[in-house]
Design a protein around this motif. Structure first.
Motif, PDB file in Angstrom:
ATOM      1  N   GLY A  48       4.660  62.418 -25.171  1.00  0.00           N
ATOM      2  CA  GLY A  48       4.532  63.771 -24.631  1.00  0.00           C
ATOM      3  C   GLY A  48       4.034  63.763 -23.200  1.00  0.00           C
ATOM      4  N   PHE A  49       3.035  64.609 -22.929  1.00  0.00           N
ATOM      5  CA  PHE A  49       2.497  64.671 -21.585  1.00  0.00           C
ATOM      6  C   PHE A  49       1.047  65.105 -21.630  1.00  0.00           C
ATOM      7  N   ALA A  50       0.329  64.773 -20.573  1.00  0.00           N
ATOM      8  CA  ALA A  50      -1.065  65.179 -20.412  1.00  0.00           C
ATOM      9  C   ALA A  50      -1.143  66.239 -19.324  1.00  0.00           C
ATOM     10  N   VAL A  51      -1.736  67.374 -19.645  1.00  0.00           N
ATOM     11  CA  VAL A  51      -1.876  68.465 -18.682  1.00  0.00           C
ATOM     12  C   VAL A  51      -2.992  68.125 -17.696  1.00  0.00           C
ATOM     13  N   ILE A  52      -2.687  68.240 -16.415  1.00  0.00           N
ATOM     14  CA  ILE A  52      -3.711  67.963 -15.408  1.00  0.00           C
ATOM     15  C   ILE A  52      -4.133  69.218 -14.650  1.00  0.00           C
ATOM     16  N   ASP A  53      -3.337  70.283 -14.732  1.00  0.00           N
ATOM     17  CA  ASP A  53      -3.730  71.543 -14.100  1.00  0.00           C
ATOM     18  C   ASP A  53      -2.875  72.666 -14.690  1.00  0.00           C
ATOM     19  N   ALA A  54      -3.427  73.864 -14.696  1.00  0.00           N
ATOM     20  CA  ALA A  54      -2.708  75.019 -15.252  1.00  0.00           C
ATOM     21  C   ALA A  54      -3.195  76.283 -14.560  1.00  0.00           C
ATOM     22  N   PHE A  55      -2.351  77.294 -14.612  1.00  0.00           N
ATOM     23  CA  PHE A  55      -2.687  78.583 -14.009  1.00  0.00           C
ATOM     24  C   PHE A  55      -1.945  79.669 -14.768  1.00  0.00           C
ATOM     25  N   SER A  56      -2.611  80.785 -14.982  1.00  0.00           N
ATOM     26  CA  SER A  56      -1.975  81.925 -15.641  1.00  0.00           C
ATOM     27  C   SER A  56      -2.604  83.203 -15.104  1.00  0.00           C
ATOM     28  N   ARG A  57      -1.738  84.155 -14.751  1.00  0.00           N
ATOM     29  CA  ARG A  57      -2.243  85.444 -14.267  1.00  0.00           C
ATOM     30  C   ARG A  57      -1.273  86.543 -14.685  1.00  0.00           C
ATOM     31  N   ILE A  58      -1.820  87.652 -15.159  1.00  0.00           N
ATOM     32  CA  ILE A  58      -1.008  88.824 -15.457  1.00  0.00           C
ATOM     33  C   ILE A  58      -0.674  89.513 -14.142  1.00  0.00           C
ATOM     34  N   VAL A  59       0.614  89.585 -13.809  1.00  0.00           N
ATOM     35  CA  VAL A  59       1.037  90.166 -12.535  1.00  0.00           C
ATOM     36  C   VAL A  59       1.839  91.461 -12.707  1.00  0.00           C
ATOM     37  N   ARG A  60       2.365  91.693 -13.917  1.00  0.00           N
ATOM     38  CA  ARG A  60       3.165  92.890 -14.213  1.00  0.00           C
ATOM     39  C   ARG A  60       4.283  93.094 -13.189  1.00  0.00           C
ATOM     40  N   LEU A  61       5.050  92.057 -12.996  1.00  0.00           N
ATOM     41  CA  LEU A  61       6.158  92.132 -12.040  1.00  0.00           C
ATOM     42  C   LEU A  61       7.146  93.231 -12.412  1.00  0.00           C
ATOM     43  N   GLY A  62       7.349  93.456 -13.701  1.00  0.00           N
ATOM     44  CA  GLY A  62       8.328  94.442 -14.144  1.00  0.00           C
ATOM     45  C   GLY A  62       7.793  95.854 -14.287  1.00  0.00           C
ATOM     46  N   ARG A  70      14.108  98.750  -9.963  1.00  0.00           N
ATOM     47  CA  ARG A  70      13.654  97.934  -8.852  1.00  0.00           C
ATOM     48  C   ARG A  70      12.274  97.368  -9.118  1.00  0.00           C
ATOM     49  N   LEU A  71      12.001  96.214  -8.520  1.00  0.00           N
ATOM     50  CA  LEU A  71      10.640  95.682  -8.502  1.00  0.00           C
ATOM     51  C   LEU A  71       9.858  96.483  -7.470  1.00  0.00           C
ATOM     52  N   SER A  72       8.705  97.004  -7.851  1.00  0.00           N
ATOM     53  CA  SER A  72       7.936  97.829  -6.930  1.00  0.00           C
ATOM     54  C   SER A  72       7.245  96.968  -5.881  1.00  0.00           C
ATOM     55  N   ILE A  76       5.433  93.290  -6.432  1.00  0.00           N
ATOM     56  CA  ILE A  76       5.843  92.141  -5.631  1.00  0.00           C
ATOM     57  C   ILE A  76       4.637  91.508  -4.940  1.00  0.00           C
ATOM     58  N   GLU A  77       3.762  92.332  -4.373  1.00  0.00           N
ATOM     59  CA  GLU A  77       2.586  91.796  -3.676  1.00  0.00           C
ATOM     60  C   GLU A  77       1.671  91.068  -4.645  1.00  0.00           C
ATOM     61  N   ARG A  78       1.455  91.635  -5.854  1.00  0.00           N
ATOM     62  CA  ARG A  78       0.617  90.965  -6.858  1.00  0.00           C
ATOM     63  C   ARG A  78       1.214  89.606  -7.231  1.00  0.00           C
ATOM     64  N   THR A  79       2.505  89.589  -7.391  1.00  0.00           N
ATOM     65  CA  THR A  79       3.169  88.365  -7.844  1.00  0.00           C
ATOM     66  C   THR A  79       3.165  87.298  -6.762  1.00  0.00           C
ATOM     67  N   ILE A  80       3.421  87.680  -5.539  1.00  0.00           N
ATOM     68  CA  ILE A  80       3.418  86.696  -4.450  1.00  0.00           C
ATOM     69  C   ILE A  80       2.008  86.128  -4.248  1.00  0.00           C
ATOM     70  N   GLY A 112      16.072  91.904  -7.078  1.00  0.00           N
ATOM     71  CA  GLY A 112      15.659  90.581  -7.537  1.00  0.00           C
ATOM     72  C   GLY A 112      16.011  89.477  -6.555  1.00  0.00           C
ATOM     73  N   PRO A 113      17.256  89.400  -6.069  1.00  0.00           N
ATOM     74  CA  PRO A 113      17.600  88.348  -5.101  1.00  0.00           C
ATOM     75  C   PRO A 113      16.763  88.403  -3.824  1.00  0.00           C
ATOM     76  N   ALA A 114      16.481  89.606  -3.329  1.00  0.00           N
ATOM     77  CA  ALA A 114      15.651  89.738  -2.130  1.00  0.00           C
ATOM     78  C   ALA A 114      14.232  89.244  -2.398  1.00  0.00           C
ATOM     79  N   PHE A 115      13.730  89.529  -3.589  1.00  0.00           N
ATOM     80  CA  PHE A 115      12.402  89.055  -3.973  1.00  0.00           C
ATOM     81  C   PHE A 115      12.380  87.524  -4.025  1.00  0.00           C
ATOM     82  N   ILE A 116      13.393  86.925  -4.626  1.00  0.00           N
ATOM     83  CA  ILE A 116      13.471  85.469  -4.717  1.00  0.00           C
ATOM     84  C   ILE A 116      13.466  84.846  -3.323  1.00  0.00           C
ATOM     85  N   ALA A 117      14.221  85.451  -2.399  1.00  0.00           N
ATOM     86  CA  ALA A 117      14.290  84.941  -1.026  1.00  0.00           C
ATOM     87  C   ALA A 117      12.932  85.048  -0.337  1.00  0.00           C
ATOM     88  N   ARG A 118      12.228  86.148  -0.571  1.00  0.00           N
ATOM     89  CA  ARG A 118      10.915  86.321   0.049  1.00  0.00           C
ATOM     90  C   ARG A 118       9.912  85.309  -0.506  1.00  0.00           C
TER      91      ARG A 118
END
Length: 339
Positions: A48-62, A70-72, A76-80, A112-118
């Motif tokens: 398997g694998f050994a976890v060396i770092d992790a991160f989780s945050r509720i961003v409510r992108l949708g 549209r993504l508001s 978008i700012e919270r997610t970035i 969505g595509p514009a968000f991905i590019a940003r």
């Protein structure tokens, strides 16, 4: 009572053997969902694998996506902001190979595509918008080890923020074979925004009934294809909904992955928790330690989806997985040819 069918997944305590090249490499998986942004960085360790770092945050992108497509700007700012944290971790951990995926919110949003590019321009992270089918496949790859032993097909489900994936699998093969799958356009965010709310006990009951009806309709085609007359249906859930409800079931004062991941909970217990939460005012749900303010408004939609899944696949108990897409990505990356 709930019980555990084996040791939970956790970071390895020993130092992994470092082979020539590959075993010293760091891999990363980033899953940007409709509600959460999650990152996992690991290195190969045994099978398997050994976890060396992790991160989780509720961003409510949708958030607000169901109303205007549209993504508001706020989402978008919270997610970035969260993705900048992820980018910093990727740099500091000298990650060799990574994959970052985006799911339902980015699939649906016209911007969505514009968000991905940003995101790429501002963080250096290249998000791959994956299909619902690949999302389901990765979730199964990441959590199938927790399916209870048995001969009949098993159902794995992933309740997300903007969609729910259902996967029927045959576990007789080394890597489970997908027999059928379905993606419904309802997750905890989209269902809450479309049918949630309600004032007073009657209003909450009516909203819960609406949510259950919408989900049942979206599952109907898949439900008609499911096999009948199984001796012992097996059910495994991977999502914030099932891990949160399992924590409530255990009465935890704070979330503890080590006691939740791999837990088996009786289905009637999960139904009772779902029913109880659906009847509570949001202020009362927010007081529960493992729900809090961040999940108080969304958890009822998750309960409605879960109960509907239990209707169509009447298992006696539910397996709980705090693992899924990220772990599936890591296994895919580590299983690829190493150089």
């Amino acid at each position: 009572m709930p019980y555990r069918q084996g040791p939970p997944a956790r970071p390895a305590t020993g130092r992994p053997a470092r082979g020539r090249g590959a075993d010293a490499r760091h891999f990363a998986a980033l899953d940007l969902g409709t509600n959460n942004c999650r990152l996992l960085i690991a290195r190969p360790h045994g099978p398997g694998f050994a976890v060396i770092d992790a991160f989780s945050r509720i961003v409510r992108l949708g958030e607000g996506l169901a109303a205007n497509g549209r993504l508001s700007d706020a989402a978008i700012e919270r997610t970035i902001a969260a993705l900048r944290v992820c980018a910093d971790k990727l740099r500091r951990r000298n990650v060799t190979l990574a994959r970052s995926v985006a799911t339902e919110a980015c699939r649906q949003a016209v911007n969505g595509p514009a968000f991905i590019a940003r995101v790429l321009a501002e963080t250096g992270i290249h998000l791959d918008i994956i299909s619902a089918e690949e999302e389901a496949r990765l979730a199964v790859l990441g959590c199938h080890a927790l399916i209870e032993p048995g001969e009949d097909p098993a159902l794995v489900f992933d309740i997300g923020g903007g969609s729910t994936e259902l996967v029927l699998i045959d576990t007789s093969t080394l890597v489970p074979t997908v027999l059928d799958w379905h993606s419904a356009p309802w997750g905890v965010v989209s269902l809450t925004e479309s049918a949630g709310g309600g004032v007073g006990a009657d209003g909450r009951a009516a909203a819960y009934a609406r949510m259950r009806s919408l989900v049942a309709d979206s599952f109907a085609g898949f439900a008609a294809r499911l096999p009948r007359g199984l001796r012992r249906p097996r059910l495994l859930g991977t999502s914030g909904t099932v891990t949160t409800l399992a924590s409530v079931h255990l009465g935890l004062s704070h979330y503890d992955r080590s006691v939740v991941d791999g837990l088996i909970v009786p289905a009637p217990a999960m139904r009772k928790i779902s029913s109880d939460l659906s009847q509570m005012a949001i202020e009362d749900r927010a007081k529960l330690p493992c729900i809090g303010q961040e999940r108080a408004d969304l958890v009822v939609a998750g309960c409605a989806i879960l109960e509907t899944i239990m209707d169509l696949w009447p298992a006696e108990r539910i397996g709980i997985a705090d693992r899924g897409i990220r772990e599936g990505i890591l296994r895919s990356l580590m299983g690829s040819p190493r150089s």
